[in-house]
Design a protein around this motif. Structure first.
Motif, mmCIF file in Angstrom:
data_model
loop_
_atom_site.group_PDB
_atom_site.id
_atom_site.type_symbol
_atom_site.label_atom_id
_atom_site.label_comp_id
_atom_site.label_asym_id
_atom_site.label_seq_id
_atom_site.Cartn_x
_atom_site.Cartn_y
_atom_site.Cartn_z
ATOM 1 N N CYS A 268 0.827 -1.217 0.000
ATOM 2 C CA CYS A 268 0.000 0.000 0.000
ATOM 3 C C CYS A 268 0.855 1.259 0.000
ATOM 4 O O CYS A 268 0.543 2.232 -0.701
ATOM 5 C CB CYS A 268 -0.925 -0.010 1.208
ATOM 6 S SG CYS A 268 -2.283 -1.211 1.109
ATOM 7 N N CYS A 269 1.931 1.249 0.778
ATOM 8 C CA CYS A 269 2.835 2.411 0.785
ATOM 9 C C CYS A 269 3.516 2.587 -0.562
ATOM 10 O O CYS A 269 3.689 3.710 -1.047
ATOM 11 C CB CYS A 269 3.878 2.250 1.885
ATOM 12 S SG CYS A 269 3.221 2.411 3.561
ATOM 13 N N PHE B 82 -6.373 11.002 -2.704
ATOM 14 C CA PHE B 82 -5.620 10.217 -1.722
ATOM 15 C C PHE B 82 -5.556 10.937 -0.373
ATOM 16 O O PHE B 82 -5.668 10.306 0.684
ATOM 17 C CB PHE B 82 -4.205 9.962 -2.240
ATOM 18 C CG PHE B 82 -3.334 9.207 -1.285
ATOM 19 C CD1 PHE B 82 -3.441 7.827 -1.170
ATOM 20 C CD2 PHE B 82 -2.410 9.872 -0.488
ATOM 21 C CE1 PHE B 82 -2.637 7.119 -0.282
ATOM 22 C CE2 PHE B 82 -1.613 9.180 0.397
ATOM 23 C CZ PHE B 82 -1.726 7.796 0.505
ATOM 24 N N SER C 239 -6.873 9.524 3.121
ATOM 25 C CA SER C 239 -5.987 9.431 4.286
ATOM 26 C C SER C 239 -6.567 10.175 5.479
ATOM 27 O O SER C 239 -6.427 9.735 6.624
ATOM 28 C CB SER C 239 -4.601 9.983 3.940
ATOM 29 O OG SER C 239 -4.016 9.259 2.877
ATOM 30 N N GLU D 59 -9.161 8.029 6.884
ATOM 31 C CA GLU D 59 -8.541 6.837 7.479
ATOM 32 C C GLU D 59 -7.946 7.122 8.843
ATOM 33 O O GLU D 59 -7.889 6.231 9.698
ATOM 34 C CB GLU D 59 -7.468 6.286 6.537
ATOM 35 C CG GLU D 59 -6.944 4.922 6.940
ATOM 36 C CD GLU D 59 -5.843 4.444 6.024
ATOM 37 O OE1 GLU D 59 -5.667 3.220 5.907
ATOM 38 O OE2 GLU D 59 -5.142 5.300 5.442
ATOM 39 N N VAL D 60 -7.480 8.350 9.080
ATOM 40 C CA VAL D 60 -6.926 8.697 10.385
ATOM 41 C C VAL D 60 -7.936 8.457 11.495
ATOM 42 O O VAL D 60 -7.594 7.968 12.581
ATOM 43 C CB VAL D 60 -6.456 10.173 10.382
ATOM 44 C CG1 VAL D 60 -6.151 10.652 11.792
ATOM 45 C CG2 VAL D 60 -5.231 10.325 9.500
ATOM 46 N N ASP E 89 -9.263 4.254 11.033
ATOM 47 C CA ASP E 89 -8.337 3.118 10.909
ATOM 48 C C ASP E 89 -8.412 2.201 12.120
ATOM 49 O O ASP E 89 -8.414 0.974 11.991
ATOM 50 C CB ASP E 89 -6.913 3.633 10.710
ATOM 51 C CG ASP E 89 -5.925 2.501 10.511
ATOM 52 O OD1 ASP E 89 -6.010 1.844 9.464
ATOM 53 O OD2 ASP E 89 -5.085 2.266 11.400
ATOM 54 N N LYS F 161 -7.947 -2.142 0.892
ATOM 55 C CA LYS F 161 -7.247 -0.869 0.765
ATOM 56 C C LYS F 161 -6.285 -0.893 -0.418
ATOM 57 O O LYS F 161 -6.204 0.078 -1.190
ATOM 58 C CB LYS F 161 -6.480 -0.558 2.055
ATOM 59 C CG LYS F 161 -5.700 0.740 2.017
ATOM 60 C CD LYS F 161 -4.986 0.988 3.339
ATOM 61 C CE LYS F 161 -4.151 2.262 3.280
ATOM 62 N NZ LYS F 161 -3.440 2.521 4.560
#
Length: 207
Positions: free
Chosen positions: A41-42, A75, A79, A82-83, A86, A99
């Motif tokens: 993913c990264c 993105f 993100s 997601e913070v 998650d 994901k």
């Protein structure tokens, strides 16, 4: 042929699809799959887009620049969500698989998921709340400037300390001299005493 393969364990395992089964078990196991898929993913979500953005900037291709700007907007929104989510949904089975698939979907040229998210969701939302967001952003920057000005002395002290540390590091003696090695500018070794006496005796004979 089947009888010969059954006599060799490795060939029998390959023939029975052992490698594909083992690969699926590694991919679907909770611990190993999370590690592999987080790395993937990264790489897919950040590493590849960073390089693609670099190429778009250097080539000055406006269509590619717009494409990757839209991707980073989509993105970044993902993100940001997601913070806060998650910790709640990361323990769901196959979360990182989903994901990874979502990040690939964002970049696929045939689908262009990032553009779909931007046009269908992100852009209408920001246009509708643009005035409020502008006030929030301006207020945030004003507060940030106040904080920096109120701690200007501490910031100068930290900056001077960092500059002093870097300056002292540049003045450190090279490692070769610290280990006792002779520098290149050392004086030449003295000639042996016997050589000096021979030269003196030759000069006496000449006189």
């Amino acid at each position: 042929m089947n009888g010969f393969a059954s006599q060799i364990p490795s060939m029998a395992l390959l023939g029975s699809g052992f490698t594909s089964e083992a690969g699926l078990r590694v991919l679907l196991s909770p611990l190993s799959s999370n590690i592999v898929l987080r790395t993937a993913c990264c790489s897919i979500g950040i590493g590849l887009p960073v390089y693609s953005t670099f190429k778009a900037i250097e080539s000055r291709d406006q269509s590619q620049q717009q494409k990757w700007l839209i991707y980073w907007a989509a993105f970044g929104s993902f993100s940001l969500v997601e913070v806060f989510t998650d910790k709640l949904i990361s323990w769901f089975p196959l979360y990182y698989h989903a994901k990874f698939a979502f990040l690939v979907w964002l970049q696929l040229p045939t689908i262009d998921g990032a553009k779909q998210i931007y046009n269908n969701h992100l852009r209408p939302f920001l246009i509708r709340h643009q005035a409020r967001v502008d006030r929030l952003v301006d207020g945030f920057y004003e507060e940030m400037v106040k904080v920096v000005r109120s701690h200007e002395g501490e910031i100068r002290f930290v900056r001077s300390m960092i500059v002093g540390i870097l300056g002292s590091a540049n003045e450190v003696t090279p490692p070769s001299q610290q280990q006792g090695e002779i520098p290149n500018s050392s004086p030449e070794p003295e000639l042996p005493t016997a050589t000096i006496r021979d030269s003196e005796s030759e000069s006496d004979h000449e006189e």
